[in-house]
Design an enzyme around this catalytic site. Sequence first.
Site, PDB file in Angstrom:
ATOM      1  N   THR A 133       0.818  -1.217   0.000  1.00  0.00           N
ATOM      2  CA  THR A 133       0.000   0.000   0.000  1.00  0.00           C
ATOM      3  C   THR A 133       0.850   1.266   0.000  1.00  0.00           C
ATOM      4  O   THR A 133       1.998   1.246   0.461  1.00  0.00           O
ATOM      5  CB  THR A 133      -0.895  -0.011   1.263  1.00  0.00           C
ATOM      6  OG1 THR A 133      -1.523   1.255   1.404  1.00  0.00           O
ATOM      7  CG2 THR A 133      -0.096  -0.273   2.540  1.00  0.00           C
ATOM      8  N   ASP A 134       0.252   2.354  -0.458  1.00  0.00           N
ATOM      9  CA  ASP A 134       0.941   3.654  -0.404  1.00  0.00           C
ATOM     10  C   ASP A 134       1.023   4.186   1.028  1.00  0.00           C
ATOM     11  O   ASP A 134       1.789   5.108   1.312  1.00  0.00           O
ATOM     12  CB  ASP A 134       0.251   4.688  -1.316  1.00  0.00           C
ATOM     13  CG  ASP A 134      -1.205   4.969  -0.959  1.00  0.00           C
ATOM     14  OD1 ASP A 134      -1.752   4.336  -0.037  1.00  0.00           O
ATOM     15  OD2 ASP A 134      -1.805   5.845  -1.626  1.00  0.00           O
ATOM     16  N   GLU A 135       0.214   3.601   1.940  1.00  0.00           N
ATOM     17  CA  GLU A 135       0.180   4.134   3.309  1.00  0.00           C
ATOM     18  C   GLU A 135       1.501   3.959   4.044  1.00  0.00           C
ATOM     19  O   GLU A 135       1.724   4.592   5.071  1.00  0.00           O
ATOM     20  CB  GLU A 135      -0.954   3.485   4.109  1.00  0.00           C
ATOM     21  CG  GLU A 135      -2.304   3.730   3.487  1.00  0.00           C
ATOM     22  CD  GLU A 135      -3.471   3.592   4.446  1.00  0.00           C
ATOM     23  OE1 GLU A 135      -3.247   3.485   5.662  1.00  0.00           O
ATOM     24  OE2 GLU A 135      -4.610   3.591   3.961  1.00  0.00           O
ATOM     25  N   TYR A 159      -2.106  -0.418  10.985  1.00  0.00           N
ATOM     26  CA  TYR A 159      -2.209  -1.118   9.689  1.00  0.00           C
ATOM     27  C   TYR A 159      -0.989  -0.830   8.813  1.00  0.00           C
ATOM     28  O   TYR A 159      -0.314  -1.746   8.342  1.00  0.00           O
ATOM     29  CB  TYR A 159      -3.492  -0.695   8.952  1.00  0.00           C
ATOM     30  CG  TYR A 159      -3.458  -1.007   7.475  1.00  0.00           C
ATOM     31  CD1 TYR A 159      -3.487  -2.328   7.028  1.00  0.00           C
ATOM     32  CD2 TYR A 159      -3.369   0.012   6.514  1.00  0.00           C
ATOM     33  CE1 TYR A 159      -3.430  -2.626   5.660  1.00  0.00           C
ATOM     34  CE2 TYR A 159      -3.315  -0.270   5.160  1.00  0.00           C
ATOM     35  CZ  TYR A 159      -3.348  -1.589   4.743  1.00  0.00           C
ATOM     36  OH  TYR A 159      -3.284  -1.881   3.401  1.00  0.00           O
ATOM     37  N   LYS A 163       2.046  -3.275   7.409  1.00  0.00           N
ATOM     38  CA  LYS A 163       2.344  -3.472   5.978  1.00  0.00           C
ATOM     39  C   LYS A 163       3.802  -3.076   5.690  1.00  0.00           C
ATOM     40  O   LYS A 163       4.496  -3.735   4.915  1.00  0.00           O
ATOM     41  CB  LYS A 163       1.396  -2.650   5.099  1.00  0.00           C
ATOM     42  CG  LYS A 163      -0.033  -3.138   5.072  1.00  0.00           C
ATOM     43  CD  LYS A 163      -0.211  -4.532   4.484  1.00  0.00           C
ATOM     44  CE  LYS A 163       0.005  -4.583   2.989  1.00  0.00           C
ATOM     45  NZ  LYS A 163      -0.321  -5.937   2.449  1.00  0.00           N
TER      46      LYS A 163
HETATM   47  P1  NAD Z   1      -9.613  -7.360   2.088  1.00  0.00           P
HETATM   48  O1  NAD Z   1      -9.620  -7.080   3.544  1.00  0.00           O
HETATM   49  O2  NAD Z   1     -10.837  -7.089   1.283  1.00  0.00           O
HETATM   50  O3  NAD Z   1      -9.246  -8.889   1.828  1.00  0.00           O
HETATM   51  C1  NAD Z   1      -8.237  -9.555   2.531  1.00  0.00           C
HETATM   52  C2  NAD Z   1      -8.407 -11.048   2.294  1.00  0.00           C
HETATM   53  O4  NAD Z   1      -7.344 -11.741   2.989  1.00  0.00           O
HETATM   54  C3  NAD Z   1      -9.726 -11.613   2.840  1.00  0.00           C
HETATM   55  O5  NAD Z   1     -10.310 -12.478   1.898  1.00  0.00           O
HETATM   56  C4  NAD Z   1      -9.299 -12.385   4.091  1.00  0.00           C
HETATM   57  O6  NAD Z   1     -10.142 -13.485   4.372  1.00  0.00           O
HETATM   58  C5  NAD Z   1      -7.900 -12.829   3.710  1.00  0.00           C
HETATM   59  N1  NAD Z   1      -7.039 -13.070   4.866  1.00  0.00           N
HETATM   60  C6  NAD Z   1      -6.894 -12.291   5.969  1.00  0.00           C
HETATM   61  N2  NAD Z   1      -6.022 -12.860   6.826  1.00  0.00           N
HETATM   62  C7  NAD Z   1      -5.587 -14.003   6.227  1.00  0.00           C
HETATM   63  C8  NAD Z   1      -4.662 -15.014   6.608  1.00  0.00           C
HETATM   64  N3  NAD Z   1      -4.007 -14.947   7.780  1.00  0.00           N
HETATM   65  N4  NAD Z   1      -4.436 -16.043   5.770  1.00  0.00           N
HETATM   66  C9  NAD Z   1      -5.122 -16.110   4.580  1.00  0.00           C
HETATM   67  N5  NAD Z   1      -6.017 -15.205   4.198  1.00  0.00           N
HETATM   68  C10 NAD Z   1      -6.239 -14.150   4.999  1.00  0.00           C
HETATM   69  O7  NAD Z   1      -8.368  -6.565   1.525  1.00  0.00           O
HETATM   70  P2  NAD Z   1      -8.168  -5.879   0.098  1.00  0.00           P
HETATM   71  O8  NAD Z   1      -8.700  -4.504   0.164  1.00  0.00           O
HETATM   72  O9  NAD Z   1      -8.615  -6.809  -0.954  1.00  0.00           O
HETATM   73  O10 NAD Z   1      -6.568  -5.765   0.083  1.00  0.00           O
HETATM   74  C11 NAD Z   1      -5.768  -6.811  -0.447  1.00  0.00           C
HETATM   75  C12 NAD Z   1      -4.309  -6.415  -0.312  1.00  0.00           C
HETATM   76  O11 NAD Z   1      -4.072  -5.200  -1.002  1.00  0.00           O
HETATM   77  C13 NAD Z   1      -3.889  -6.159   1.146  1.00  0.00           C
HETATM   78  O12 NAD Z   1      -2.584  -6.660   1.305  1.00  0.00           O
HETATM   79  C14 NAD Z   1      -3.893  -4.648   1.277  1.00  0.00           C
HETATM   80  O13 NAD Z   1      -2.945  -4.231   2.217  1.00  0.00           O
HETATM   81  C15 NAD Z   1      -3.498  -4.239  -0.130  1.00  0.00           C
HETATM   82  N6  NAD Z   1      -3.996  -2.932  -0.586  1.00  0.00           N
HETATM   83  C16 NAD Z   1      -5.328  -2.609  -0.474  1.00  0.00           C
HETATM   84  C17 NAD Z   1      -5.784  -1.389  -0.981  1.00  0.00           C
HETATM   85  C18 NAD Z   1      -7.241  -0.994  -0.920  1.00  0.00           C
HETATM   86  O14 NAD Z   1      -7.568   0.151  -1.258  1.00  0.00           O
HETATM   87  N7  NAD Z   1      -8.142  -1.863  -0.520  1.00  0.00           N
HETATM   88  C19 NAD Z   1      -4.886  -0.504  -1.595  1.00  0.00           C
HETATM   89  C20 NAD Z   1      -3.518  -0.869  -1.663  1.00  0.00           C
HETATM   90  C21 NAD Z   1      -3.099  -2.089  -1.169  1.00  0.00           C
HETATM   91  O1  DAU Z   2      -4.202   3.945   0.476  1.00  0.00           O
HETATM   92  C1  DAU Z   2      -4.425   2.574   0.365  1.00  0.00           C
HETATM   93  C2  DAU Z   2      -5.271   2.094   1.501  1.00  0.00           C
HETATM   94  O2  DAU Z   2      -6.599   2.538   1.254  1.00  0.00           O
HETATM   95  C3  DAU Z   2      -5.230   0.577   1.687  1.00  0.00           C
HETATM   96  O3  DAU Z   2      -3.930   0.184   2.000  1.00  0.00           O
HETATM   97  C4  DAU Z   2      -6.202   0.147   2.784  1.00  0.00           C
HETATM   98  O4  DAU Z   2      -6.239  -1.268   2.861  1.00  0.00           O
HETATM   99  C5  DAU Z   2      -7.587   0.661   2.419  1.00  0.00           C
HETATM  100  O5  DAU Z   2      -8.509   0.332   3.438  1.00  0.00           O
HETATM  101  C6  DAU Z   2      -7.560   2.176   2.198  1.00  0.00           C
HETATM  102  O6  DAU Z   2      -7.314   2.861   3.447  1.00  0.00           O
HETATM  103  P1  DAU Z   2      -8.092   4.206   3.852  1.00  0.00           P
HETATM  104  O7  DAU Z   2      -8.048   4.371   5.309  1.00  0.00           O
HETATM  105  O8  DAU Z   2      -7.637   5.354   3.012  1.00  0.00           O
HETATM  106  O9  DAU Z   2      -9.566   3.781   3.325  1.00  0.00           O
HETATM  107  P2  DAU Z   2     -11.018   3.996   3.975  1.00  0.00           P
HETATM  108  O10 DAU Z   2     -12.015   3.621   2.930  1.00  0.00           O
HETATM  109  O11 DAU Z   2     -11.129   3.372   5.311  1.00  0.00           O
HETATM  110  O12 DAU Z   2     -11.082   5.569   4.174  1.00  0.00           O
HETATM  111  C7  DAU Z   2     -10.919   6.454   3.068  1.00  0.00           C
HETATM  112  C8  DAU Z   2     -10.944   7.865   3.624  1.00  0.00           C
HETATM  113  O13 DAU Z   2     -12.283   8.146   4.072  1.00  0.00           O
HETATM  114  C9  DAU Z   2     -10.051   8.068   4.820  1.00  0.00           C
HETATM  115  O14 DAU Z   2      -9.510   9.377   4.772  1.00  0.00           O
HETATM  116  C10 DAU Z   2     -10.983   7.944   6.004  1.00  0.00           C
HETATM  117  C11 DAU Z   2     -12.298   8.473   5.458  1.00  0.00           C
HETATM  118  N1  DAU Z   2     -13.532   7.862   6.027  1.00  0.00           N
HETATM  119  C12 DAU Z   2     -13.619   6.506   6.077  1.00  0.00           C
HETATM  120  C13 DAU Z   2     -14.730   5.893   6.592  1.00  0.00           C
HETATM  121  C14 DAU Z   2     -14.819   4.381   6.670  1.00  0.00           C
HETATM  122  C15 DAU Z   2     -14.571   8.675   6.456  1.00  0.00           C
HETATM  123  O15 DAU Z   2     -14.505   9.913   6.364  1.00  0.00           O
HETATM  124  N2  DAU Z   2     -15.685   8.053   6.946  1.00  0.00           N
HETATM  125  C16 DAU Z   2     -15.811   6.705   7.069  1.00  0.00           C
HETATM  126  O16 DAU Z   2     -16.855   6.215   7.586  1.00  0.00           O
END
Ligand code: NAD
Ligand code: DAU
Length: 355
Positions: A133-135, A159, A163
């Site tokens: 992630t970019d975080e 989180y 990562k």
């Molecule tokens: P998600 O939470 O939707 O899915 C995670 C999946 O991993 C789930 O299916 C869960 O059951 C599985 N999992 C959790 N713990 C596990 C374990 N110990 N063993 C096997 N499986 C396990 O997450 P996502 O949003 O699909 O993110 C996927 C990846 O991409 C993550 O590594 C996250 O850090 C990264 N990422 C997410 C975002 C985003 O915006 N969602 C952006 C950048 C990077």
């Molecule tokens: O940047 C990549 C990341 O983006 C991933 O690595 C994470 O897995 C993914 O969950 C996401 O993280 P964020 O914290 O940015 O996503 P989230 O959807 O939780 O929140 C997006 C923005 O919106 C953040 O600034 C928090 C805000 N927010 C979120 C929720 C859930 C609100 O204002 N209200 C809300 O109820």
Amino acid sequence: MTLLVTGGAGFIGGNFVLDWLASADEPVVNLDKLTYAGNLDSLRSLQGDARHIFVQGDIGDRALLGELLAKYQPRAIINFAAESHVDRSIHGPGDFVQTNVVGTFNLLEAARAYWSELKDDAKRSFRFLHVSTDEVYGTLSESDPPFAETNRYEPNSPYSASKAASDHLVRAWHHTYGLPVLTTNCSNNYGPYHFPEKLIPLVLLNALKGKPLPIYGDGQQIRDWLYVKDHCSAIRRVLEAGQLGETYNVGGWNEKANLDVVKTICALLDELQPRADGQSYADQITFVQDRPGHDRRYAIDARKLEVDLGWRPAETFDSGIRKTVAWYLANQDWVENVTSGAYREWVATQYGAKT
Ligand code: NAD
Ligand code: DAU
């Protein structure tokens, strides 16, 4: 030829598996623990498809990993499995350390044991692709340039710290043991099958149910939004042509303030499914307490991926968010299925009775 995908029942992993099997016949072994975020309903279209082998299990289970690697002999591992929600990491960081750090360590060790026994071409072509992630880069001010791959790691939430730790392990396994790794650091994804604890699906769902749309703080926090299928295409490209040991930033060139994202969703819903009382969904916007340690701005410089590997996102925010809203309106049954039990408990913990 086979891929081992971890976390393939989650949001991005699920989209990746669906897209992969829509365009290739190479089978996918999908290892997922099925936490609250894992949902086999997202993969329903693959039922009975012999190219998709689902295994419920933990990336921390070294014995299971050894068995799967020996049995299926994958040419690559793509690690999506993680605890992914920042707010949950604030309430309970333990699972994040366990899966994101210890789990990735176990997966790396299993991969190393398997890869070190491979011969010739199989050894040369094996890849371990870690999805991050970019975080990990921390937060930006309004005037800072976007994150480049050379930025210092400064994770701010449990989180992102977990990562960042996993990224460091991946880097070290390459540097020390020569494991052929690739890492991608992506911005915020959105699109189909997104679990409704995250901003975009939460707002969509609450809007349709007539509930408040919770905006943390002043709503001026900025994220770079990428349509999930573009993230999947970037991962396919890095898998195919990425330089070993390199990291690639993936982004959508779509910086938006949270409040603007929510207003865009409201405007689309006003157009596609107007409220019965004729008022705008934007009336439901409610400012709530800010997230502790909330990062102000993320922005991604994705030029390395474009210049070196020729990847650019296909969707703009306007086209991607329209598709996403339309998908949620057309897939209410999927939404109903994921919003039972564990989901309701989380919403009560995070937002109290107000939502
Ligand atoms: P998600 O939470 O939707 O899915 C995670 C999946 O991993 C789930 O299916 C869960 O059951 C599985 N999992 C959790 N713990 C596990 C374990 N110990 N063993 C096997 N499986 C396990 O997450 P996502 O949003 O699909 O993110 C996927 C990846 O991409 C993550 O590594 C996250 O850090 C990264 N990422 C997410 C975002 C985003 O915006 N969602 C952006 C950048 C990077
Ligand atoms: O940047 C990549 C990341 O983006 C991933 O690595 C994470 O897995 C993914 O969950 C996401 O993280 P964020 O914290 O940015 O996503 P989230 O959807 O939780 O929140 C997006 C923005 O919106 C953040 O600034 C928090 C805000 N927010 C979120 C929720 C859930 C609100 O204002 N209200 C809300 O109820």
